[in-house]
Write a protein that holds these residues in place. Structure first.
Motif, mmCIF file in Angstrom:
data_model
loop_
_atom_site.group_PDB
_atom_site.id
_atom_site.type_symbol
_atom_site.label_atom_id
_atom_site.label_comp_id
_atom_site.label_asym_id
_atom_site.label_seq_id
_atom_site.Cartn_x
_atom_site.Cartn_y
_atom_site.Cartn_z
ATOM 1 N N UNK A 134 0.822 -1.214 0.000
ATOM 2 C CA UNK A 134 0.000 0.000 0.000
ATOM 3 C C UNK A 134 0.859 1.269 0.000
ATOM 4 N N UNK A 135 1.980 1.219 -0.720
ATOM 5 C CA UNK A 135 2.826 2.411 -0.847
ATOM 6 C C UNK A 135 2.184 3.418 -1.795
ATOM 7 N N UNK A 136 2.358 4.695 -1.497
ATOM 8 C CA UNK A 136 1.868 5.790 -2.333
ATOM 9 C C UNK A 136 2.769 6.993 -2.099
ATOM 10 N N UNK A 137 2.893 7.851 -3.098
ATOM 11 C CA UNK A 137 3.679 9.080 -2.957
ATOM 12 C C UNK A 137 2.793 10.279 -3.253
ATOM 13 N N UNK A 138 3.114 11.414 -2.631
ATOM 14 C CA UNK A 138 2.330 12.650 -2.738
ATOM 15 C C UNK A 138 3.180 13.724 -3.402
ATOM 16 N N UNK A 139 2.626 14.390 -4.429
ATOM 17 C CA UNK A 139 3.348 15.461 -5.106
ATOM 18 C C UNK A 139 2.448 16.675 -5.304
ATOM 19 N N UNK A 140 3.103 17.831 -5.446
ATOM 20 C CA UNK A 140 2.438 19.088 -5.785
ATOM 21 C C UNK A 140 3.213 19.741 -6.928
ATOM 22 N N UNK A 141 2.509 20.462 -7.785
ATOM 23 C CA UNK A 141 3.150 21.241 -8.837
ATOM 24 C C UNK A 141 2.958 22.736 -8.578
ATOM 25 N N UNK A 142 3.972 23.518 -8.930
ATOM 26 C CA UNK A 142 3.876 24.978 -9.053
ATOM 27 C C UNK A 142 4.239 25.796 -7.821
ATOM 28 N N UNK A 143 4.522 25.177 -6.689
ATOM 29 C CA UNK A 143 5.061 25.916 -5.531
ATOM 30 C C UNK A 143 4.137 27.009 -5.013
ATOM 31 N N UNK A 144 2.831 26.755 -5.031
ATOM 32 C CA UNK A 144 1.902 27.753 -4.503
ATOM 33 C C UNK A 144 2.018 27.853 -2.986
ATOM 34 N N UNK A 145 1.848 29.071 -2.474
ATOM 35 C CA UNK A 145 1.995 29.277 -1.041
ATOM 36 C C UNK A 145 0.903 28.582 -0.250
ATOM 37 N N UNK A 146 -0.271 28.378 -0.866
ATOM 38 C CA UNK A 146 -1.328 27.699 -0.110
ATOM 39 C C UNK A 146 -0.968 26.247 0.211
ATOM 40 N N UNK A 147 0.033 25.683 -0.473
ATOM 41 C CA UNK A 147 0.536 24.359 -0.076
ATOM 42 C C UNK A 147 1.124 24.446 1.327
ATOM 43 N N UNK A 148 1.893 25.495 1.564
ATOM 44 C CA UNK A 148 2.507 25.708 2.879
ATOM 45 C C UNK A 148 1.445 26.054 3.925
ATOM 46 N N UNK A 149 0.509 26.921 3.549
ATOM 47 C CA UNK A 149 -0.470 27.422 4.513
ATOM 48 C C UNK A 149 -1.535 26.378 4.853
ATOM 49 N N UNK A 150 -2.001 25.630 3.844
ATOM 50 C CA UNK A 150 -3.146 24.744 4.059
ATOM 51 C C UNK A 150 -2.834 23.255 3.957
ATOM 52 N N UNK A 151 -1.806 22.906 3.180
ATOM 53 C CA UNK A 151 -1.479 21.499 3.019
ATOM 54 C C UNK A 151 -0.422 21.005 3.980
ATOM 55 N N UNK A 152 0.611 21.795 4.188
ATOM 56 C CA UNK A 152 1.743 21.385 5.012
ATOM 57 C C UNK A 152 1.347 21.017 6.440
ATOM 58 N N UNK A 153 0.458 21.780 7.106
ATOM 59 C CA UNK A 153 0.120 21.405 8.491
ATOM 60 C C UNK A 153 -0.434 19.990 8.627
ATOM 61 N N UNK A 154 -1.301 19.576 7.701
ATOM 62 C CA UNK A 154 -1.862 18.221 7.810
ATOM 63 C C UNK A 154 -0.818 17.181 7.434
#
Length: 357
Positions: free
Chosen positions: A87-107
């Motif tokens: 059950x391995x999986x990897x998570x990626x994001x494109x484009x370096x949007x700040x909302x990744x840091x603000x809303x995604x990073x904490x979880x």
């Protein structure tokens, strides 16, 4: 070789195995990769999911005991023939949007999930308030964040500018990539040698150069990575916009690679004729009669079987300008998982000046 001194010893071992079996992690030799962009309610729907939806996705991975693993390490293991945890999986994001840091990073941090962000550095250099800063990226690096290449200016990589020769175009594309590699080393100390192509665009020339540089590439076709994949153009599953609902995500997370020997898509460009793709399957006990292929915006593809292991999937009509794809799925023998394969074509407009080689 084990020699058991008595039936009671053997019985004890079998009982112990039965007790431990539910907790044992069985290996897999493939990897589904999730692709995100924005984690926000105020950004374009097609590339966004809300913080609540992202939290739902991450909580599901945690509750269902998925092994969220570092992308670069996982790819190295697949290439080396080393098994991944079940059950391995990897998570990626494109484009370096700040909302990744603000809303995604904490979880992500709360679940201790590693993740990769593909960054285009022009907006970062310009200190655009909607994009990450190097300081934020350093902080994220301390909690499982890895930062990789998404080119400098996020161009359509196969389009030439006015009066540009093929040679000048390639020099410009190489600089788009190498400048980000240099920035990653300068600001974060290293580069994982991975690139996500803007808009998923690449060709043989770009892929061959990147391979010679030791850089792994990612397109925007969906599917699962295994040792047979093209490591200059790997698939990922989009998980935002229309694909943000948990039901479709569960299907993708349970997907496996299509058992292909080879495929022929006729080239990366579509024209005024319907596209088709030829698929040749490996020998094995597969449910080939249940193979289904869908054409974006057109419904089911026509399947023409050449022989027992070779089929041609054809679109009903030509694509309009832009991108079109054929997605093929096939249930496995258990009917609990799907084998998955996708191909994307570009239908250029007359004024877009796409490179032809």
């Amino acid at each position: 070789m084990f020699i058991f001194s008595s039936r009671s010893t053997l019985r004890s071992i079998l009982v112990l195995f039965a007790v431990l079996a539910p907790f044992m992690s069985y290996a897999q030799n493939y990897l589904p990769i999730l692709q995100y962009h924005h984690v926000s309610q105020a950004t374009p729907f097609s590339t966004s999911l809300t913080p609540e939806q992202f939290t739902e996705h991450m909580n599901y991975l945690k509750e269902e005991n998925f092994n969220v693993i570092d992308l670069k390490s996982a790819l190295d293991k697949i290439k080396a023939g080393t098994a991944l945890p079940e059950k391995s999986v990897a998570i990626t994001f494109d484009d370096a949007y700040r909302n990744i840091y603000e809303n995604g990073f904490p979880i992500l941090k709360s679940h201790q999930f590693p993740f990769t962000v593909f960054i285009n550095t022009l907006q970062i250099e310009q200190k655009n308030r909607h994009f990450l800063t190097w300081t934020q990226m350093k902080e994220m690096s301390e909690f499982g964040g890895v930062f990789a290449n998404h080119t400098f200016s996020h161009p359509y990589m196969l389009r030439k500018i006015e009066n540009e020769t093929d040679e000048e175009w390639l020099v410009r594309m190489k600089r788009e990539v190498s400048s980000v590699e240099e920035a990653l080393v300068m600001h974060l100390g290293s580069s994982p040698k991975m690139i996500a192509y803007p808009y998923g665009e690449s060709n043989d020339v770009i892929q061959q150069w990147l391979t010679s540089e030791g850089i792994v590439g990612f397109g925007q076709q969906s599917g699962v990575v295994n040792a047979d994949s093209n490591f200059a153009n790997l698939p990922r599953f989009p998980a935002a916009g229309h694909y943000a609902k948990l039901g479709p995500l569960k299907t993708k997370l349970a997907s496996q690679p299509m058992p292909l020997v080879s495929y022929d898509n006729g080239g990366i460009y579509a024209d005024n004729e319907p596209v088709s793709i030829s698929l040749t399957f490996k020998e094995g006990n597969y449910r080939l009669k249940d193979l289904t292929c869908y054409v974006s915006g057109q419904g089911k593809a026509k399947l023409s079987w050449i022989d027992a292991h070779h089929v041609v999937a054809s679109a009903p009509k030509a694509f309009t300008a832009g991108r079109g794809r054929i997605n093929c799925t096939m249930p496995d023998k258990s009917a609990k998982h799907y084998h998955w394969f996708s191909n994307v074509w570009i239908r250029p407009s007359a004024d877009e000046n796409y490179i032809q080689n």
